[in-house]
Design a protein around this motif. Structure first.
Motif, short mmCIF file in Angstrom:
data_model
loop_
_atom_site.label_atom_id
_atom_site.label_comp_id
_atom_site.label_asym_id
_atom_site.label_seq_id
_atom_site.Cartn_x
_atom_site.Cartn_y
_atom_site.Cartn_z
N VAL A 58 0.87 -1.18 0.00
CA VAL A 58 0.00 0.00 0.00
C VAL A 58 0.90 1.23 0.00
CG1 VAL A 58 -1.89 1.21 1.14
CG2 VAL A 58 -1.69 -1.29 1.32
N THR A 59 0.79 2.05 -1.02
CA THR A 59 1.67 3.20 -1.18
C THR A 59 0.87 4.49 -1.15
OG1 THR A 59 3.18 1.88 -2.54
CG2 THR A 59 3.44 4.27 -2.63
N LYS A 60 1.32 5.42 -0.30
CA LYS A 60 0.68 6.71 -0.16
C LYS A 60 1.17 7.65 -1.26
CE LYS A 60 -0.22 10.01 3.62
NZ LYS A 60 0.18 10.36 5.00
N ALA A 61 0.44 8.72 -1.49
CA ALA A 61 0.78 9.65 -2.57
C ALA A 61 2.17 10.25 -2.40
CB ALA A 61 -0.26 10.76 -2.66
N ASN A 62 2.61 10.43 -1.15
CA ASN A 62 3.92 11.03 -0.92
C ASN A 62 5.05 10.02 -0.96
OD1 ASN A 62 3.61 9.62 1.44
ND2 ASN A 62 3.55 11.42 2.78
N GLY A 63 4.74 8.75 -1.21
CA GLY A 63 5.77 7.74 -1.33
C GLY A 63 5.88 6.79 -0.17
N ASP A 64 5.31 7.12 0.99
CA ASP A 64 5.34 6.20 2.13
C ASP A 64 4.52 4.96 1.80
OD1 ASP A 64 6.81 8.06 3.46
OD2 ASP A 64 5.10 8.93 4.55
N ASN A 78 -8.94 -5.57 3.73
CA ASN A 78 -9.45 -4.44 4.51
C ASN A 78 -8.27 -3.62 5.00
OD1 ASN A 78 -11.12 -2.71 5.86
ND2 ASN A 78 -11.52 -4.08 7.58
N VAL A 79 -8.08 -2.45 4.40
CA VAL A 79 -6.94 -1.59 4.73
C VAL A 79 -7.43 -0.49 5.68
CG1 VAL A 79 -5.05 -0.22 3.81
CG2 VAL A 79 -6.07 -2.02 2.41
N THR A 80 -6.79 -0.39 6.84
CA THR A 80 -7.21 0.59 7.85
C THR A 80 -6.06 1.55 8.15
OG1 THR A 80 -6.53 -0.90 9.64
CG2 THR A 80 -8.81 -1.05 8.89
N GLY A 81 -6.36 2.56 8.97
CA GLY A 81 -5.34 3.51 9.40
C GLY A 81 -4.88 4.46 8.32
N LEU A 82 -5.73 4.74 7.34
CA LEU A 82 -5.36 5.64 6.25
C LEU A 82 -5.70 7.09 6.62
CD1 LEU A 82 -6.70 3.51 3.26
CD2 LEU A 82 -4.43 3.45 4.32
N ASP A 83 -5.14 8.00 5.86
CA ASP A 83 -5.40 9.43 6.08
C ASP A 83 -6.58 9.90 5.23
OD1 ASP A 83 -3.22 9.53 7.78
OD2 ASP A 83 -1.83 10.13 6.20
N PRO A 84 -7.40 10.78 5.76
CA PRO A 84 -8.52 11.31 4.96
C PRO A 84 -8.03 12.11 3.77
CG PRO A 84 -8.83 11.74 7.32
CD PRO A 84 -7.42 11.28 7.15
N SER A 85 -8.82 12.10 2.72
CA SER A 85 -8.55 12.89 1.50
C SER A 85 -7.15 12.66 0.96
CB SER A 85 -8.77 14.39 1.78
OG SER A 85 -10.06 14.62 2.25
N THR A 86 -6.75 11.40 0.87
CA THR A 86 -5.40 11.06 0.44
C THR A 86 -5.46 9.96 -0.61
OG1 THR A 86 -4.59 11.58 2.65
CG2 THR A 86 -3.11 10.33 1.23
N ALA A 87 -4.55 10.04 -1.60
CA ALA A 87 -4.48 9.04 -2.66
C ALA A 87 -3.58 7.89 -2.25
CB ALA A 87 -3.96 9.68 -3.95
N TYR A 88 -4.04 6.67 -2.57
CA TYR A 88 -3.25 5.46 -2.33
C TYR A 88 -3.34 4.57 -3.57
CZ TYR A 88 -3.25 6.62 2.67
OH TYR A 88 -3.07 7.23 3.88
N HIS A 89 -2.28 3.80 -3.82
CA HIS A 89 -2.37 2.76 -4.83
C HIS A 89 -1.79 1.47 -4.26
CE1 HIS A 89 1.74 4.28 -5.81
NE2 HIS A 89 1.98 2.99 -6.04
N PHE A 90 -2.14 0.36 -4.91
CA PHE A 90 -1.83 -0.96 -4.37
C PHE A 90 -1.05 -1.78 -5.40
CE2 PHE A 90 -5.70 0.72 -2.61
CZ PHE A 90 -5.55 0.51 -1.24
N GLN A 91 -0.22 -2.68 -4.89
CA GLN A 91 0.57 -3.56 -5.75
C GLN A 91 0.76 -4.91 -5.04
OE1 GLN A 91 4.64 -2.40 -6.49
NE2 GLN A 91 4.68 -3.41 -8.48
N ILE A 92 0.51 -5.99 -5.78
CA ILE A 92 0.71 -7.33 -5.23
C ILE A 92 2.16 -7.73 -5.43
CG2 ILE A 92 0.05 -9.75 -5.43
CD1 ILE A 92 -2.69 -8.86 -6.29
N VAL A 93 2.77 -8.19 -4.35
CA VAL A 93 4.16 -8.67 -4.37
C VAL A 93 4.16 -10.12 -3.91
CG1 VAL A 93 6.49 -8.34 -3.48
CG2 VAL A 93 5.01 -6.35 -3.88
N ILE A 94 4.72 -11.00 -4.75
CA ILE A 94 4.71 -12.44 -4.46
C ILE A 94 6.14 -12.93 -4.29
CG2 ILE A 94 4.06 -14.72 -5.35
CD1 ILE A 94 1.81 -13.32 -6.86
N ASP A 95 6.41 -13.56 -3.15
CA ASP A 95 7.72 -14.17 -2.88
C ASP A 95 7.61 -15.66 -3.14
OD1 ASP A 95 8.76 -11.71 -2.03
OD2 ASP A 95 7.95 -12.00 -0.02
#
Length: 817
Positions: free
Chosen positions: A505-511, A530-547
């Motif tokens: 889970v990546t935040k708009a600022n790179g975190d 179910n992703v929790t603890g996010l900031d209001p009015s903020t963009a996030y994108h997701f990426q699946i990583v498989i080991d």
């Protein structure tokens, strides 16, 4: 100017014009057939990988006929898809990028319209009068078909699985990639799809069989409406011709062998005779075994499948090898003494094709007393990081010994990446540790013993090349709050030998941070994250990583940006009186955490802080229109917005209160008066005044109220019951009448409906309408209307006027002064 010069100039200008058009088209990025996609969905891109699109994305054709999907015009978000493709919309609808033919079970085709939404209607898809009936086949392009039916998938006569409405992408070898339910599968081998006993689609050969009819799908294209049926007799004639050609070839080889051994025939007459008999018996046994295998294979599928694009394929290198002691043939170390040099090891080393190796093995076995085991590959089913292979042995003389070694070889590096050892009774193997979208082949190594002095010999056979599947992630947002997101994540292909799977889970600022995913994500079922603890009015994108267990890490495609909603917030709130005198409260409230159940208004008189009642005229999201119920003609009020809500997660109730900052100045600009009708008291005025003075003198010791007989109309006194009244009312006779006059100032030319309402004095009964009037403003914008009532009616009821507009919508209440 000479004509030849003109021709020369024209000829020279043509390529310049063409180049200019191409450059202009590239520069201008000309777009044609633009469509705003009506829903979210998926489509295959030009590399046959799953591509997600969103509602509102633009589908268009470029100047060079490429089909593209763009998210917006502000940045380069273009994705190229197959030129003739199916877009799968989330509402179980289909969209085609071009006009394509659909072939029904009678072999008749009709045209489907491009860039139109074909909605699912039971077992069919429809757009206006155009439809895709059940069991029909849509031909998108050469070797690309959509089958509108549920079917059972067979490979090489072996049942694999059930599929539903698959998209079939066939390559020139007859191998097929299937796309259905947002999942991909690829198979190397001859594929058939059985809908029922009478309806079978031979995908590899592009033949659709319905009962006795055979429809050649490859013959369709454009708007051809003619029935294309392949006759059964033609198929039989073709097979018989091929069989006859093969028999003539074998006969010619046999005659050459006879001539070559003619010189030694007399010296070895008896031995030759015995060898011939033995070879004849072996050949007969081999034919019987081959016929038996063929018959069993045909019975399992009932399809008589043949490869459509021929057998002259050269894939891989060094596809056949033999053991170090083998000097006469790749598959038979002891064949030198028995075949008299019919085939040599060097002959087999020159064969790079799997099918050619099998033919050569059959040729060798025709000359042998005991046959070399022949390994036949049924199918190869590549996954993302593994491949399954189905195989069998033709071993009529039980010469196979030991185990079979199966290796997966990376054709790019030449390295063996995985090896499995299987017994003689196994018919399937799974090779793992492969990489996505990698090119491989399989090497089968097995041993046999023909019972000769050569002992145990080894055979190595290489399969055709195959490519493992690519894998894409599909992200679908289910719900969003100010601090949480629920995201459905799935893969379009299954992955084996996974150590763990995570969602980055990546935040708009790179975190960024990681969340673990369960096995459901890997096995193809998908998972709700179910992703929790996010900031209001903020963009996030997701990426699946498989080991992977072999140490490799696979990072799949990222999702688009998803935004959390604002926390519970009131953006605006204002209250004012509109031109039609209705009080209007407007607000803009949003919350990702709470659901609004009801919105109400609290009104108070600014002077004494008493509650002011009101009646709601109409109410919608963000707007409440109401009429205050007050006897005052003008009033300053305070207002408060009250919102009753429910928490989306806990389901607990919560009330939000927001006061309106400014006071509300409410003014009716309307009056209602009730006065005695003029000239009704002149005759009785003197008499009643004298009687009143006498009564006042007699009661002087107990009452101190004076009544002046000369008091003009309008002066007020208090009677013994302390009820405010007028002298004119006291002097009025019992049969007196009163004028009820209503006046109002509005715009010129407007029409209103007046309802005269009343209720019993001193009660809280409901108001009832006793008369109505429809009236319009005059040239000065004035409305004035009078009704006459009796004295008894005046004393028995309280009165008010309800003002409605021309459409019957309430605007205000006006009470008597």
């Amino acid at each position: 100017m000479k004509p030849t010069w003109k021709i020369g100039i024209i000829v020279a200008a043509v390529p310049l014009i063409i180049i200019a058009v191409i450059l202009w088209g590239s520069y201008k990025e000309a777009r044609f057939d633009l469509v705003s996609l009506p829903d979210n969905g998926v489509v295959l891109n030009n590399e046959q990988e799953t591509l997600q699109f969103q509602k509102g994305n633009t589908l268009y054709r470029s100047w060079n006929s490429d089909q593209l999907i763009a998210k917006n015009d502000k940045e380069d978000t273009r994705n190229q898809i197959m030129k003739s493709a199916i877009l799968y919309l989330d509402k179980e609808a289909l969209m085609f990028t071009e006009n394509v033919p659909v072939i029904d079970t009678n072999g008749v085709s009709s045209k489907l319209k491009g860039n139109k939404v074909y909605e699912s209607k039971g077992s069919t898809y429809q757009y206006n009068k155009s439809e895709i009936n059940e069991k029909s086949v849509v031909k998108l392009a050469n070797r690309q078909y959509f089958l509108n039916a549920d079917a059972t998938l067979y490979l090489g006569g072996e049942k694999i699985k059930e599929v539903s409405k698959p998209l079939l992408l066939i390559d020139k070898t007859g191998s097929v990639t299937i796309y259905e339910n947002k999942k991909k599968s690829r198979y190397l081998g001859h594929m058939t799809l059985k809908i029922n006993d009478d309806t079978v689609l031979d995908a590899s050969s592009e033949i659709y069989t319905i009962g006795d009819r055979k429809i050649d799908l490859a013959s369709f294209g454009g708007t051809d409406n003619e029935k294309i049926v392949v006759k059964e007799d033609e198929q039989k004639d073709k097979k018989e011709a091929e069989k006859k050609k093969e028999e003539e070839k074998q006969k010619e080889l046999a005659e050459k062998e006879a001539e070559k051994n003619n010189e030694t025939k007399e010296a070895n007459g008896s031995n030759e005779s015995n060898d011939a008999k033995d070879n004849k018996v072996a050949s007969k046994d081999n034919e019987s075994e081959n016929d038996s295998n063929k018959t069993s294979g045909e019975k399992s599928s009932g399809l008589n499948a043949t490869k459509k694009y021929g057998d002259d394929l050269n894939v891989g290198k060094g596809s056949t090898e033999a053991g170090t002691n083998n000097t006469s043939g790749n598959k038979n170390s002891g064949s030198k003494g028995n075949t008299n040099g019919t085939a040599t090891q060097e002959d087999l080393d020159k064969i790079d094709d799997y099918e050619a190796v099998l033919r050569k093995l059959d040729e060798l076995n025709e000359k042998l007393e005991r046959n070399i085991p022949v390994l036949r590959i049924g199918y190869i089913s590549p996954n993302v990081t593994s491949t399954k292979v189905s195989y069998s042995y033709a071993d009529p003389n039980n010469t196979l010994i030991g185990v079979t070694k199966i290796s997966a070889v990376d054709e790019k590096t030449g390295k063996t990446v995985n090896t499995q050892y299987v017994s003689a009774v196994d018919t399937e193997a799974l090779l793992t540790d492969l990489s996505p979208n990698g090119k491989y082949h399989l090497e089968f190594t097995y041993q046999y013993d023909l019972g000769t002095d050569k002992g145990i010999q080894e055979v190595k056979i290489q399969s055709d090349s195959f490519t493992t599947q690519s894998v894409s992630a599909i992200y679908q947002m289910q719900s969003v709050t100010s601090t949480t997101m629920k995201l459905n994540v799935a893969l379009d292909a299954q992955i084996d030998n996974v150590k763990r799977a995570r969602v980055k889970v990546t935040k708009a600022n790179g975190d960024s941070f990681y969340m673990n995913a369960s096995a459901n994500l890997i096995n193809g079922n998908g998972e709700l994250i179910n992703v929790t603890g996010l900031d209001p009015s903020t963009a996030y994108h997701f990426q699946i990583v498989i080991d992977m267990k072999n140490g490799e890490t696979i990072e799949l495609n990222s999702s688009e940006n998803y935004y959390t909603m604002q926390a519970t917030v009131l953006k605006s709130l204002k209250a004012s009186q509109s031109a039609d005198k209705v009080l209007q409260v407007q607000y803009d409230w949003s919350s990702a955490d709470y659901t609004l159940n009801q919105a109400t208004i609290e009104l108070k008189d600014e002077n004494d802080q008493t509650k002011v009642d009101y009646q709601v005229v109409n109410q919608e999201k963000g707007n409440i229109r109401l009429v205050p119920v007050t006897k005052d003609e003008s009033l300053n009020m305070e207002a408060k917005l009250v919102l009753e809500t429910t928490n989306n997660e806990t389901k607990e109730s919560k009330t939000f209160e927001y006061p309106v900052k400014q006071d509300i100045q409410y003014n009716k600009n309307a009056t209602l008066t009730i006065n005695l009708t003029p000239f009704q008291t002149e005759e009785n005025n003197t008499k009643q005044a004298e009687e009143s003075n006498t009564k006042q003198a007699e009661e002087d010791n107990t009452k101190q109220t004076e009544v002046d007989s000369n008091t003009v109309a309008g002066q007020e006194t208090k009677n013994t019951n302390s009820i405010t009244t007028k002298v004119e009312d006291v002097l009025a006779p019992q049969n007196a009448t009163y004028d009820m006059t209503f006046s109002m100032q509005r715009k010129t030319g407007e029409t209103y409906q007046l309802a005269f309402e009343r209720r019993a004095v001193g009660t809280e009964d409901n108001w009832s309408t006793w008369t109505t009037q429809k009236i319009a403003t005059d040239e000065n914008g004035q409305i004035k209307h009078t009704e006459t009532i009796s004295k008894l009616a005046k004393e028995s009821f309280d009165y008010r006027i309800a003002v409605y507009d021309a459409n019957g919508i309430l605007q205000l209440y006006v009470y008597q002064e």
